[in-house]
Design a protein around this motif. Structure first.
Motif, mmCIF file in Angstrom:
data_model
loop_
_atom_site.group_PDB
_atom_site.id
_atom_site.type_symbol
_atom_site.label_atom_id
_atom_site.label_comp_id
_atom_site.label_asym_id
_atom_site.label_seq_id
_atom_site.Cartn_x
_atom_site.Cartn_y
_atom_site.Cartn_z
ATOM 1 N N SER A 64 40.399 -6.878 60.262
ATOM 2 C CA SER A 64 41.658 -6.123 60.261
ATOM 3 C C SER A 64 42.744 -6.817 59.451
ATOM 4 O O SER A 64 43.853 -6.308 59.351
ATOM 5 N N ALA A 83 37.596 -1.376 63.959
ATOM 6 C CA ALA A 83 38.281 -0.244 64.584
ATOM 7 C C ALA A 83 39.792 -0.464 64.546
ATOM 8 O O ALA A 83 40.554 0.462 64.262
ATOM 9 N N SER A 121 41.108 0.318 61.221
ATOM 10 C CA SER A 121 41.189 1.769 61.062
ATOM 11 C C SER A 121 42.473 2.297 61.690
ATOM 12 O O SER A 121 43.189 3.109 61.097
ATOM 13 N N GLY A 181 38.592 5.032 64.809
ATOM 14 C CA GLY A 181 38.681 3.727 65.446
ATOM 15 C C GLY A 181 38.735 3.840 66.956
ATOM 16 O O GLY A 181 38.062 3.108 67.668
#
Ligand SMILES: Nc1ncnc2c1ncn2[C@@H]1O[C@H](COP(=O)(O)OP(=O)(O)OP(=O)(O)O)[C@@H](O)[C@H]1O
Ligand SMILES: Nc1ncnc2c1ncn2[C@@H]1O[C@H](COP(=O)(O)OP(=O)(O)OP(=O)(O)O)[C@@H](O)[C@H]1O
Ligand SMILES: [Mg+2]
Ligand SMILES: [Mg+2]
Lengths: 325, 342, 338, 507
Positions: free
Chosen positions: A81, A137, A140, B311
């Protein structure tokens, strides 16, 4: 001489082994210097102090992202991330500072890094989601957060103090490089001299053992991801200072290089082995490679291939030590 | 009732029980599709759905094989891009050369599959004989494969015979989407036999415990080479399917398949720690990831939210399994809490 | 049981929708499928579309509109368009992630009677309407301006765009066409700046390190990295006002013109291409005869036009094209800046 | 398939089936074997004895094709042979039950048993039905009660060890090597194993048996070979040499007493009190341990003993009252247990006890890092002192404190695990099988160490699967049966027989 004295004496001898371990780091700095020499031979102007400063300046942003990445990788994790953390940091920095002033923007941005980093850490530590997936995730989600917050187009410019951090100098050295140096010292000390560092390595080596030895694994892991988030947004802020503005996708070019820098720096992707001194050189190596490919006016195809090959070659260079097991 | 219990005890169920949640989510998505997709019950509806999922499903099979051995393949997207670029570049010229379109297509398919195998084998060789971590090796080879693809197709483009696209994205017998047939082939003619083969067993054993597998006489190196080679092969299949969908080649347009395939595999219940899970779950995982964005379009939700939706689904699915355990202490010691009292 | 339920409610839905549709038979449903969404150009382009479409909706010319960005992933955009087809849109407007990859699915759409208009990143198909500027011309006018500044001789740096995309190739073609006429102009180095500051920054810094000593007279760039260029020049102790360069019509460039006295020429792909594409789609839907290819003229500016274009309140990455009302499809700045 | 027919053989007459001479093997700089000799005859149980690190497992690995010797010859059935891989060795007839378990946790029991040599269907695919059937048959013959279809990860350690044994037997080898295969087994399972071994030898199979437990060896061994310091020492017929002589041969010095004298408890202060402790593996436990006492925990495997220790350490969920010196403590994890003065020495040192790739120093100080820090910085000299102190106290054999723990011998590794716990200065030490897999010489040292700790006023809960150890060491022994303490033995009533009877529930 009695037995115990002999024993204690031999126990003192440990510095020899330290030197041996450090040789791994030495190697990476040799590789770095070697590559720099190559780039200089190809393009003599690269030997100038100017170019070295430029190189370090450009590397400082990746270097700072790689601090967090190194910490995370040392615990056996991976932070996918970072790119979107960086984006978010940059975007918040400009947009909030236009609306609410630089100080608030700074606070908001740093807390965003810490909060989203903490969420990463909580997912990994408490929900037992594999770090790759958790941070993928999260990346995202952050991407969406950034888009929604800016409608796809960040507004505003860098506040004055950031411009100074990004472009100003002190004692002839760019502020960004100073910051990088300070943070590097901070993280190297953190890893080698503090209980936090020791615990971090123990988690990366064997989380089970670490836990059973009374280490609060979860706290450490959360803290590590928080630091990673923090350093990523910090890099974003400095980039904003450097360019004077922010845009979405600012961090995209940092994700894979941040991992590559750590690995080129000799840190085991499995965790528990390595440190930041290597990653620092790793970050510089990546930009030396870029400067070499620029000289050759290489097209993307060639650049991609060289980039991959260099990672493989570096792996082979390390293989002796890495595979000792 | 008894049958149900038998099923619960069967090897198939035990192997795939982690995938149940993924199928529940997929079912929910399909129900929502049926309510929102105007032509869901027409032939076009199912064709559209299968076409949307098939490439990622095949990419996920490639990823599954590698993940089961406790590896990870970050070059899958690049291999898809490479094979896609090659297919779109050579299919027409070859067809013209052999003056028979079908023959040209078949030759191209073989060449492309061979390239996939070689790329995968290369990954395998470096990982196995260099004894490096798969994640970093495939990160590097992804770069190399991407570079080669750029040499072959510096710009997106190229073309394929019309029939090639038409057949692979169309229907047979007027109502069965070809993509559905392809999916069936990959599940029933590729995955199930593979799972029951010595190779499949070896892949699971290595992922479960590599040293154990070694002393049990499993050929570790050979098995890993096979796993990565097959991953290359299936990526090439993905590349061919993508070529049919796009009727052209794009050297860098496939990079998202890498992370999506990992997400799909994990969503389907396969752990990255290896040895557990399988393709059956990955099919559901890939379908969820491909289809869920359609709902946003049906509901008119701004696309800025699409990454967050993907996500969050991933995180929710992975958290649900853990939530019940949160209250309890996690067992850390090896003597698993299962004291069997005689 | 579940399946039965679903079927029932669905058929109910369908019949309801059909009646709805009959009620407003003349209202069109229009969708825009965008690929990448993460820069100011795309965001302004989308804003223009939404504002313009809203206007058309208020005027009763269309009934419903929707825009969506799938990212730079052809497969994702293909899926998005598939779902738009399923949704029964009358026209689909596309800024494509690939000039070829979308062709099959767009043909599917055309076969199902949907009007397809591609703009900006257009597609290679004769069944689809394309709306764009002339990108070769784009390169040509940039290079011509720079040659004029240099008096036809000197050393330049060439910063291209993203390798392998058609826009880059076209603009590059325009550049070279002009440069070919000036044998005394030497390209010291060239590289891809990816139309962003981060990449441009690395490239320009390396170029300056390597070639500063040879004397640089100008920088020919397709645009997008203006800030990085000015910054890098300053870093290398070169007064940016001494090096003319080309760029896009970004507010930042005009700010540099104003503050650092930078000499620059700007043109740009106007964000209102999306509105132009919507116009084309409506014309086709209304049965008018439209050319398959529509060319929208390029706006241009240089230091002389500084006051005309510069918008002090706006950020650097704001495309100033909007300050010229002739181009704005009668939209006001406020409509677009939400 | 295994056939257990009776076919008596006279061992002393049979020629050597396996002869090894002048075998050497080094790992990097470390010599594991130097010119070693070994020979065994068809149908015998041949013990291979030696201290930790003597080279026993290395020899096993050579015989199974896991590693290759640097020099030397191996003659198998009279022919000079070399074993290239585990498969090769098993094809030739040698299979080992390894010291480290070699099962795949996520495969079923049957799949594990037939891993690497699965029966196939006519399509060339694995015949899972047949695997299950064959395994069930095998288990029946061996008298094991384990479902072939359960996952190995769900089995207890001792059952996993049994599966490991069945796995070796499924290959129908001529020579079976048990490398400390009994270290994880309880009394019952050991009995089962020994009856199996007897049947196998009758059938003409040869057994090479490695164990550090003298009482076990007593029961089955025909001949024995001793290695010391990577060299061959001697081979002898069992029974021609006294136990004491064997121990001396292994240790290379005179060892006269295994267990230290028990001290008389002077202090009656209650150190640890457990009231009505419940969990899913044990029920309503009530125990008191005095200061300076060694309380043994006995019982058959899997009756809640190890869970009890884990619960006290806060890593196994349990409800109830636990008091240390009268003060109730929370049961919520190692950290708080350590702070309350409880330390655990886990039984699986590789997975739970040690950071194998980190230094001795780091391992030893890990549990007590927070006590030697100042503003988060490690106080290096304090740490050094503590570590040196532990190394000396425990006589850990190592060239330097920066040595990786993984490169120590098992015994020294075990000492490091104990050392970690000792450094916490905990009043209550929980020892889970602390002598598992360590050699007799080291064991004696560990016993003495435990005794000394008790004499210093530590209270020790000593869980062991080796009954003689409990008899030799403990002031009291609590015997577990089905999750409850079935009886507490004191003083003279602590005997092998009483413990076994209590464990089995025979009055
Ligand atoms: N993987 C390895 N790498 C390096 N050296 C090793 C390795 N395994 C064993 N050794 C060396 O081999 C020697 C003998 O080890 P071995 O395992 O054979 O001892 P052992 O007799 O089996 O001891 P134990 O009674 O603990 O099983 C050791 O001194 C060690 O140095
Ligand atoms: N990786 C290694 N490098 C160097 N020496 C090693 C290594 N592994 C083990 N050794 C040495 O091998 C010897 C035995 O190691 P090993 O791991 O086999 O322990 P062990 O004696 O078998 O323990 P156990 O009590 O479990 O039987 C020790 O002397 C140790 O120093
Ligand atoms: Mg051993
Ligand atoms: Mg050993």
């Amino acid at each position: 001489m009695n037995m115990e004295q002999v024993k204690l004496k031999s126990l003192e001898n440990s510095s020899a082994i330290n030197v041996f371990k450090k040789f791994g780091i030495l190697k990476i700095y040799l590789v770095m210097t070697g590559l720099y020499m190559v780039s200089g031979l190809i393009q003599p102007n690269y030997f100038s102090v100017d170019h070295i400063m430029q190189l370090l300046l450009i590397s400082s942003f990746l270097g700072i992202v790689a601090i967090g990445q190194t910490l995370v990788i040392l615990t056996g994790g991976l932070d996918l991330s970072v790119a979107y953390m960086l984006n978010l940091g940059a975007v918040i920095m400009t947009q909030v500072s236009v609306e609410h002033g630089g100080t608030i923007a700074l606070l908001v941005m740093l807390s965003a890094g810490l909060v989203f980093g903490a969420l990463n850490g909580i997912g990994v530590a408490y929900l037992h989601i594999s770090p790759i997936i958790m941070t993928l995730a999260m990346g995202s989600i952050l991407k969406s957060v950034t888009y929604v917050y800016t409608s796809g187009n960040p507004k505003g410019t860098a506040p004055e103090f950031l411009r100074f951090l990004g472009t100003g100098s002190f004692l002839g050295i760019k502020m960004a490089i100073w910051i990088w140096i300070l943070l590097s010292i901070f993280v190297v000390v953190l890893l080698s001299k503090t209980t936090f560092g020791r615990k971090l390595y123990s988690i990366g080596t064997n989380a089970n053992v670490s836990y059973l030895s009374g280490v609060k694994n979860n706290y450490i892991i959360i803290l590590v991801y928080m630091l990673s988030g923090l350093f990523s947004v910090l890099a974003g802020m400095m980039l904003v200072g450097y360019y004077g503005l922010s845009y979405i996708g600012m961090g995209d070019t940092f994700l894979l290089p941040s991992i590559a820098a750590v690995v080129i720096g000799g840190t085991s992707i499995m965790g528990g082995r390595g440190g930041y001194a290597g990653s620092l050189a790793g970050a510089v190596i990546i930009y030396i490679l870029m400067s070499i490919t620029t000289v050759f006016d290489m097209n993307d195809a060639g650049r991609e291939i060289i980039y991959g090959l260099v990672i493989l070659i570096v792996l082979f260079l390390y293989s002796r030590e890495a595979n000792k097991r | 009732m008894n049958r149900f219990r038998d099923f619960l005890e069967s090897v198939f169920y035990r192997r795939n029980k982690e995938a149940i949640l993924a199928y529940v989510i997929l079912l929910a998505i399909l129900v929502l599709y049926s309510l929102n997709q105007n032509d869901f019950f027409s032939r076009y509806g199912s064709q559209s759905i299968f076409n949307q999922v098939i490439t990622l499903v095949v990419a996920s099979l490639a990823q599954t094989l590698v993940v089961l051995t406790r590896g990870i393949d970050l070059s899958i997207g690049a291999m898809i891009g490479l094979t896609n670029s090659i297919a779109a570049t050579i299919m027409e010229p070859i067809s013209n050369m052999v003056t028979n379109q079908w023959l040209g297509i078949i030759i191209t398919i073989f060449i492309v599959l061979a390239v996939g195998c070689i790329a995968g084998l290369l990954n395998g060789l470096i990982i196995v004989f260099g004894r490096f971590q798969p994640i970093i090796v495939t990160l590097a080879t992804a770069s190399i494969f991407g570079g080669i693809a750029l040499y072959i197709r510096p710009t997106p483009g190229g073309s394929v015979p019309y029939v090639y696209s038409e057949v692979l994205t169309g229907r047979i017998l007027t109502f069965i989407p070809v993509s559905a047939v392809v999916l069936g082939i990959f599940i029933f003619l590729v995955w199930f036999p593979l799972r029951r083969s010595k190779l499949g067993q070896s892949i699971y054993a290595i992922g479960g415990n590599e040293y154990s597998a070694f002393v049990s006489g499993i050929k570790i190196n050979r098995t890993k080479l096979w796993a990565y080679t097959l991953a290359g092969l299936f990526s090439a299949c993905g590349g061919l399917l993508l070529t049919a969908q796009t009727a052209s080649g794009d050297p860098l347009g496939s990079n998202l398949f890498t992370l999506n395939s990992i997400a799909a595999v994990v969503l389907g219940g396969t752990t990255l720690a290896g040895g557990r899970g399988g393709f059956v779950g990955a099919v559901a995982g890939a379908s969820i990831l491909s289809l869920v964005l359609g709902l946003l379009i049906f509901w008119g939700i701004p696309s800025f939210y699409q990454n967050a939706v993907q996500g969050l689904i991933l995180l929710l699915a992975l958290s649900i399994g853990v939530l019940p355990q949160l209250g309890r202490k996690l067992k850390f010691l090896k003597v698993n809490g299962k004291g069997e009292t005689p | 049981i579940l399946v039965g339920c679903a079927t029932k409610s669905n058929s109910f839905n369908q019949s309801e929708k059909e009646t709805e549709k009959q009620d407003q038979k003349d209202g069109y449903k229009i969708a825009l499928s965008n690929s990448f969404a993460g820069n100011s150009w795309r965001s302004q382009m989308l804003n223009v579309f939404d504002a313009y479409a809203q206007k058309k909706k208020d005027a009763g010319e269309i009934d419903e509109f929707y825009s969506s960005s799938s990212g730079n992933d052809p497969q994702a955009q293909i899926n998005e368009i598939r779902n738009m087809i399923s949704q029964g849109y009358d026209a689909i407007i596309v800024d494509a992630s690939s000039p070829t990859a979308l062709v099959p699915v767009l043909h599917e759409a055309v076969e199902r009677g949907i009007v397809v208009v591609a703009f900006d990143n257009t597609v290679e198909s004769d069944k689809v309407y394309n709306v764009n500027t002339d990108q070769v011309e784009f390169g040509r006018i940039q290079a011509e301006w720079l040659m004029e500044q240099l008096g036809g001789k000197g050393n330049i740096l060439l910063i291209k765009g993203i390798e392998g995309i058609p826009i880059d190739e076209d603009r590059d073609k325009g550049h070279r066409e002009v440069l070919a006429k000036y044998p005394d102009v030497k390209i010291l180095a060239e590289g891809f700046g990816d139309y962003d500051d981060a990449t441009t920054s690395v490239v320009i810094n390396n170029m300056l390190s390597a070639h500063k000593s040879k004397g640089i007279d100008g920088i020919l760039t397709q645009g997008g990295g203006e800030n990085a260029i000015v910054e890098a020049l300053k870093q290398h102790q070169i007064d940016p006002s001494t090096i003319p360069f080309t760029g896009e019509m970004l507010n930042g460039l005009f700010r540099h013109m104003k503050e650092s006295n930078v000499k620059a020429f700007a043109t740009n792909q106007p964000p209102y291409l999306s509105a132009a594409a919507l116009d084309v789609a409506l014309k086709v839907l209304n049965g008018e005869n439209v050319e398959k290819n529509t060319i929208v003229p390029l706006p241009t500016a240089d230091n002389a036009d500084l006051d005309k274009w510069y918008v002090p309140g706006q950020p650097d990455n704001f495309y100033v094209t909007w300050t010229d009302p002739e181009n704005t499809f009668k939209l006001e700045l406020e409509d677009v800046l939400k | 398939m295994l056939h257990l027919a009776d076919e008596p053989t006279n061992i002393s007459l049979t020629p050597a089936i396996l002869e090894i001479s002048q075998v050497s093997k080094s790992y990097g700089g470390v010599q594991a074997l130097i010119d070693c000799t070994f020979s065994c005859r068809k149908g015998e149980v041949h013990a291979l004895l030696g201290e930790n690190g003597a080279g026993k497992s290395t020899l096993v690995k050579i015989l199974c094709g896991v590693v290759k010797p640097d020099s030397g010859t191996i003659r198998f059935k009279g022919v000079s042979t070399q074993f290239d891989s585990p498969v090769d060795a098993s094809h030739k007839g040698i299979v080992a039950v390894f010291q480290e378990l070699s099962l795949v946790p996520d495969l079923s029991v049957a799949e594990n048993v037939y891993l690497g040599h699965e029966p196939k269907t006519k399509w060339g695919l694995i015949d899972f039905k047949r695997i299950n059937k064959l395994t069930r048959q095998l288990f029946e013959e061996l008298g094991m009660d384990i479902s072939p279809e359960s996952l190995v990860r769900d089995l207890s350690l001792s059952n996993q060890q049994l599966v490991e044994i069945a796995k070796a037997l499924s290959r129908d080898p001529e020579i079976i090597i048990f490398d400390e295969a009994t270290s994880a087994l309880g009394t019952q399972e050991v009995k089962l194993l020994f009856s199996l071994v007897k049947r196998l030898t009758k059938q003409g199979k040869t057994i090479i048996f490695i164990s550090h437990r003298m009482d076990e060896l007593q029961q089955i061994v025909d001949r024995a070979t001793v290695y010391r310091d990577s060299r061959y020492v001697s081979t002898f017929e069992w029974g021609t040499v006294t136990n004491e002589q064997i121990v001396n041969m292994i240790a290379g010095r005179d060892v006269n007493q295994t267990y230290p004298d028990k001290s008389i408890l002077l202090d009656n202060e209650i150190a640890l009190e457990v009231r009505d402790l419940n969990s899913s593996s044990f029920y309503g436990l009530n125990l008191q341990i005095r200061k300076g006492e060694i309380l043994g925990i006995a019982g058959l495997q899997g009756h809640g003993q190890s869970q009890f220790l884990q619960a006290l350490f806060g890593v196994y969920p349990a409800r109830g009252e636990v008091r240390v010196f009268g003060k109730q403590i929370p049961l919520n994890g190692p950290k708080s247990a350590i702070n309350s003065g409880i330390a655990l020495v886990p039984e699986d040192r590789k997975n739970d006890g040690l950071l194998l790739t980190r230094s001795i120093k780091e391992n030893l100080s890990l549990m007590t890092l927070d006590r030697r820090q100042n503003l988060g910085f490690i106080q290096t000299s304090k740490e050094k002192n503590a570590v040196y102190h532990a190394i000396e106290q425990l006589k850990i054999k190592t060239p330097h404190v920066e040595q990786e723990v993984g490169s120590l011998s098992g015994g020294n590794q075990q000492k490091v695990v104990i050392g970690k716990a000792i450094l916490t200065e905990a009043d209550i030490l929980l020892l889970a099988d602390p002598t598992r897999g360590i050699d007799i010489g080291t064991k004696i040292e560990v016993y003495q160490l435990i005794r000394d700790l008790a004499d210093q006023g530590k209270s020790i809960i000593f869980y062991s699967t080796e009954i003689p150890e409990l008899v030799g060491m403990c002031n009291r022994v609590a015997v577990f049966k089905q999750g409850r303490v079935s009886c507490i033995l004191e003083e003279e009533s602590i005997t092998d027989r009483n413990i076994i009877n209590a464990a089995l529930g025979v009055a």
